[in-house]
Design an enzyme around this catalytic site. Structure first.
Site, PDB file in Angstrom:
ATOM      1  N   ASP A 339       0.842  -1.205   0.000  1.00  0.00           N
ATOM      2  CA  ASP A 339       0.000   0.000   0.000  1.00  0.00           C
ATOM      3  C   ASP A 339       0.875   1.252   0.000  1.00  0.00           C
ATOM      4  O   ASP A 339       0.553   2.259  -0.629  1.00  0.00           O
ATOM      5  CB  ASP A 339      -0.891   0.046   1.250  1.00  0.00           C
ATOM      6  CG  ASP A 339      -1.804  -1.164   1.380  1.00  0.00           C
ATOM      7  OD1 ASP A 339      -1.389  -2.252   0.957  1.00  0.00           O
ATOM      8  OD2 ASP A 339      -2.912  -1.016   1.904  1.00  0.00           O
ATOM      9  N   GLU A 479      -5.553 -11.210  -5.152  1.00  0.00           N
ATOM     10  CA  GLU A 479      -5.274 -12.241  -4.152  1.00  0.00           C
ATOM     11  C   GLU A 479      -6.269 -13.390  -4.153  1.00  0.00           C
ATOM     12  O   GLU A 479      -6.159 -14.309  -3.340  1.00  0.00           O
ATOM     13  CB  GLU A 479      -5.227 -11.579  -2.772  1.00  0.00           C
ATOM     14  CG  GLU A 479      -4.064 -10.600  -2.680  1.00  0.00           C
ATOM     15  CD  GLU A 479      -4.070  -9.781  -1.407  1.00  0.00           C
ATOM     16  OE1 GLU A 479      -5.164  -9.561  -0.846  1.00  0.00           O
ATOM     17  OE2 GLU A 479      -2.985  -9.352  -0.990  1.00  0.00           O
ATOM     18  N   LYS A 591      -9.974  -9.726  -7.846  1.00  0.00           N
ATOM     19  CA  LYS A 591     -10.282  -8.913  -6.656  1.00  0.00           C
ATOM     20  C   LYS A 591      -9.818  -7.472  -6.827  1.00  0.00           C
ATOM     21  O   LYS A 591     -10.497  -6.524  -6.464  1.00  0.00           O
ATOM     22  CB  LYS A 591      -9.564  -9.539  -5.459  1.00  0.00           C
ATOM     23  CG  LYS A 591      -9.594  -8.716  -4.198  1.00  0.00           C
ATOM     24  CD  LYS A 591      -8.779  -9.414  -3.118  1.00  0.00           C
ATOM     25  CE  LYS A 591      -8.677  -8.581  -1.868  1.00  0.00           C
ATOM     26  NZ  LYS A 591      -7.813  -9.210  -0.863  1.00  0.00           N
ATOM     27  N   GLN A 592      -8.602  -7.315  -7.331  1.00  0.00           N
ATOM     28  CA  GLN A 592      -8.038  -5.968  -7.440  1.00  0.00           C
ATOM     29  C   GLN A 592      -7.042  -5.931  -8.584  1.00  0.00           C
ATOM     30  O   GLN A 592      -6.514  -6.971  -8.980  1.00  0.00           O
ATOM     31  CB  GLN A 592      -7.365  -5.566  -6.135  1.00  0.00           C
ATOM     32  CG  GLN A 592      -6.166  -6.405  -5.769  1.00  0.00           C
ATOM     33  CD  GLN A 592      -5.666  -6.084  -4.357  1.00  0.00           C
ATOM     34  OE1 GLN A 592      -6.315  -6.414  -3.391  1.00  0.00           O
ATOM     35  NE2 GLN A 592      -4.530  -5.450  -4.263  1.00  0.00           N
TER      36      GLN A 592
HETATM   37  O1  IFM Z   1      -2.199  -4.656   0.687  1.00  0.00           O
HETATM   38  C1  IFM Z   1      -3.555  -4.857   0.629  1.00  0.00           C
HETATM   39  C2  IFM Z   1      -3.820  -5.980  -0.341  1.00  0.00           C
HETATM   40  O2  IFM Z   1      -3.375  -5.645  -1.612  1.00  0.00           O
HETATM   41  C3  IFM Z   1      -5.281  -6.281  -0.373  1.00  0.00           C
HETATM   42  N1  IFM Z   1      -5.755  -6.614   0.926  1.00  0.00           N
HETATM   43  C4  IFM Z   1      -5.552  -5.548   1.885  1.00  0.00           C
HETATM   44  C5  IFM Z   1      -4.090  -5.184   1.994  1.00  0.00           C
HETATM   45  C6  IFM Z   1      -3.918  -4.037   2.979  1.00  0.00           C
HETATM   46  O3  IFM Z   1      -4.575  -2.897   2.521  1.00  0.00           O
END
Ligand code: IFM
Length: 729
Positions: A339, A479, A591-592
């Site tokens: 992050d 993830e 997810k992202q």
């Molecule tokens: O670092 C992130 C990750 O990419 C997704 N889950 C939450 C983490 C902390 O914000």
């Protein structure tokens, strides 16, 4: 709408924990949630100090919620003021971001019919990071039976707070000197000492002061008579020093506290402290503010993000970095993830390089832990932990309770989510590219780049049958999919890490031969190793179709099933929550940002066709609403570049309002700081289209509807640049 303020005109007990997060104050040394001085049932009281941890049974350690410095309990004619009783007649709370000051004004009628008005103000001094100050003014507006009331105010430091149910502090000692009461506490496991000194003062001569000793809540009581219609002014000052600040925290706290209180008028220290605090914030905003004209909500959300980034970070400490939730909540225990490097650091590199240097130094200082991690896995060089705290060792818990399904589930990220290592390396290279700070590269960056490259050189496996190097069994930024082979983001960034390391070594040889020789020797960078790196670079398996330019997120991703997403709309939870962790592994649901994050973080490496074709594939299969909060605003950068301004704008707003409107439902856990960083990036790199090249920079705005102006500053090669873009009408 005042675009410098977050306001609340009604008190809604159901929103208590969300609002506590939003109304947090802080200065980087400490953060305090927007809890009420008088307390409230269900309140999640927390003050977290930068880098002050204690051990936990699962997940190594967490920021240890310190004894609460805010309590002021008020009794009038024996009746205790509390918002869960009586009648609230008026209520207003304002977080003023210009001055980082939290004020609350309310009128309340007690169960016995007494009416009072309270005006409180609070700030965490930016000028003196150790100081938290509260002004607490009381007016009795009506008393049923008399023209004068007995008033008692009890200010304390309350040790009965924990991280949810875990208590971290033991009272070591306490006492008082003159007007000042102090408490010394020590964390159970890590043995950090914290001293909090407190004064509680009033100019009113009608009030008596008494100091109470207690191991649980040392207190200062003000007691006296207050006439109906008159206002009592009080000030509570608390200083916090820890053993991390140096020897003798008690001596430091008390000496400084006495200095702040000395002299006639100074017994009321609020105004002088506030003045210097406000001046520091003015300096910050002068540099950091982003102006958006034509769209109030976008302006407001962006400013809130820029506020959050400052209250989570400090220019004065490089032993810790910015946690996923900053200092505003218990989520992710204060651990450091990618992050910081991917989402927040760009803001600091461009706007506040002093803080960027600290964040990078944090990683440099923890190289030993990263080396140990690599070695434990059977590799060479330095591998950064997925979650990091103070010693650089892996801090990811091995199990957690799933937030949606509540099952106890194993967490593999600490073992196989590797891409953090190249993100750290990239961050050093990016800092150098933008600031031109050669010395920092010589002193710190080169060692990190070469050590992380060494890791990738040993981690990439050669496969005879395919004649390539592969990185197998990983978790990529998306993830949802575990144990995958050749995640595009991981492999591409690893290759870049290797290439940048070679480039830096060449540069060092030319520009600082002594340092080059020192590192060659120290890191054993012999010809054989460097040739191996070149070979890995040349033959790294990158899952991308050379004709269409489409990346495959990892090997065989395209063979996974497609999900009929419409079937699940409208949703209130993630696809993972709906389908379960196992089922989602077999589906093309992201997810992202993963491939799209690659195309954003190093956007200058890809052409438009590559960006477009990958956007078209991955944008629709990413869960922008209930996946990770990190990425909608990041996607906005790519969306704007591709001319998809409406889509980009809507993604950007999901980021800008993520906490202000609690869009994910988890704001009570703390602010989404990565999202705050991504919001700044979306405005600057996305809508303003800022791109820094080796020989300068350009802007190429993509204007969201109604936006007429974007104005911001950044530092390029040590020189402040002022960008003021106006839309042709
Ligand atoms: O670092 C992130 C990750 O990419 C997704 N889950 C939450 C983490 C902390 O914000």
């Amino acid at each position: 709408m005042n675009l410098w303020q977050v306001r609340e005109e009604n008190f809604d007990p159901k929103l208590i924990n969300t609002q506590e997060t939003i109304y947090s104050i802080g200065n980087g040394y400490f953060g305090t949630r927007g809890v009420f001085e008088e307390g409230f049932p269900e309140s999640r009281v927390a003050t977290l100090l930068y880098g002050v941890f204690d051990s936990v049974p699962i997940g190594k350690e967490e920021l240890a919620n310190v004894p609460d410095w805010t309590p002021i309990r008020l009794f009038v004619n024996g009746e205790r003021f509390r918002l869960d009783r009586g009648k609230l007649l008026d209520y207003q709370r304002v977080l003023d971001m210009t001055t980082a000051t939290l004020t609350r004004t309310l009128r309340w009628e007690s169960p016995n019919g007494l009416r009072l008005k309270l005006e409180t103000e609070r700030f965490a001094s930016l000028d003196n990071e150790h100081a938290g100050v509260i002004k607490y003014n009381l007016t009795i507006e009506e008393a049923p039976t008399s023209s004068e009331c007995d008033v008692m105010l009890m200010a304390s430091i309350n040790t009965a707070v924990g991280n949810e149910n875990l208590m971290h502090w033991e009272t070591a000692d306490q006492g008082h000197e003159g007007k000042i009461s102090w408490l010394s506490s020590v964390t159970h496991k890590t043995q950090v000492e914290l001293v909090q000194s407190m004064s509680f003062t009033t100019p009113s001569t009608a009030f008596q002061t008494e100091l109470f000793s207690s191991d649980n809540a040392p207190a200062i009581r003000l007691q006296g008579k207050l006439k109906v219609g008159e206002t009592l002014t009080t000030e509570k000052l608390v200083l916090m020093y820890t053993s991390r600040d140096g020897d003798n925290p008690r001596g430091r706290a008390l000496q400084q506290h006495k200095d702040l209180l000395s002299g006639g008028e100074q017994t009321m220290p609020y105004d002088a402290l506030h003045k210097s605090h406000v001046a520091k914030w003015a300096e910050y905003w002068e540099v950091a503010d982003v102006i958006i004209e034509g769209d109030e909500k976008a302006q407001w959300g962006t400013r809130f993000s820029v506020y959050q980034l400052r209250i989570s970070s400090t220019p004065n400490d490089s032993r810790y970095s910015i946690a996923a939730k900053g200092l505003t909540g218990f989520g992710y225990k204060g651990h450091i993830f990618h992050d910081t490097e991917i989402f927040m650091l760009p803001f600091f590199i461009y706007v506040f390089p002093e803080i960027a240097r600290n964040l990078l130094l944090y990683r440099y200082n923890l190289l030993a832990g990263a080396r140990e991690k690599a070695q434990q896995g059977g590799f060479e060089g330095a591998q950064y932990p997925w979650e990091s705290t103070l010693d650089g060792r892996e801090a990811t818990p091995d199990v957690i309770i799933h937030p949606e399904s509540h099952e106890l589930i194993p967490v593999l990220n600490g073992h196989i989510e590797l891409h953090i290592t190249s993100s750290v390396a990239h961050a050093f290279a990016d800092y150098w590219r933008v600031t031109g700070d050669d010395q920092f590269m010589v002193d710190y960056g080169a060692e990190v780049l070469l050590s992380t490259a060494t890791f990738w050189g040993s981690r990439a496996e050669f496969h005879q049958e395919s004649n390539d190097y592969q990185i197998r069994d990983v978790i990529g930024p998306d993830e949802y999919h575990e144990h995958v082979n050749n995640n595009a983001f991981t492999n591409y960034m690893a290759r870049l890490n290797l290439q940048t390391a070679l480039n830096i070594l060449d540069w060092l040889k030319k520009n600082n031969a002594a340092k080059a020789q020192e590192l060659i020797k120290q890191l054993n960078l012999n010809d054989q190793r460097l040739d191996h790196w070149r070979d890995v670079i040349a033959r790294m398996h990158i899952p991308q179709n050379p004709d269409t330019k489409l990346f495959e997120q990892f090997d065989s991703f395209f063979k996974l099933g497609r999900l009929d997403r419409e079937k699940y709309e409208p949703r209130t939870e993630s696809y993972q929550g709906i389908l379960g962790m196992k089922a989602i592994q077999d589906l093309q649901i992201v997810k992202q940002a993963d491939v799209l994050m690659l195309l954003t973080v190093i956007k200058e490496q890809f052409d438009r066709q590559t960006k477009q074709v990958n956007w078209d594939y991955y944008y629709p299969i990413t869960d922008h609403d209930y996946g990770s909060s990190l990425t909608p605003a990041l996607h906005a950068i790519l969306g704007s570049e591709l001319g998809l301004t409406d889509v980009a704008y809507s993604l950007f707003m999901k980021g800008a309002l993520v906490d202000l409107e609690n869009l994910r439902g988890n704001t009570p856990e703390g602010i989404h700081d990565a999202c705050a960083g991504a919001v700044w990036q979306a405005v600057v790199f996305g809508f303003a289209g800022l791109t820094v090249h080796d020989d300068g920079y350009v802007t190429k705005p993509a204007w969201p509807k109604n936006w007429t102006r974007i104005k911001f500053n950044f530092s390029y090669q040590g020189q402040r640049q002022h960008i003021d873009l106006r839309r042709d009408q």
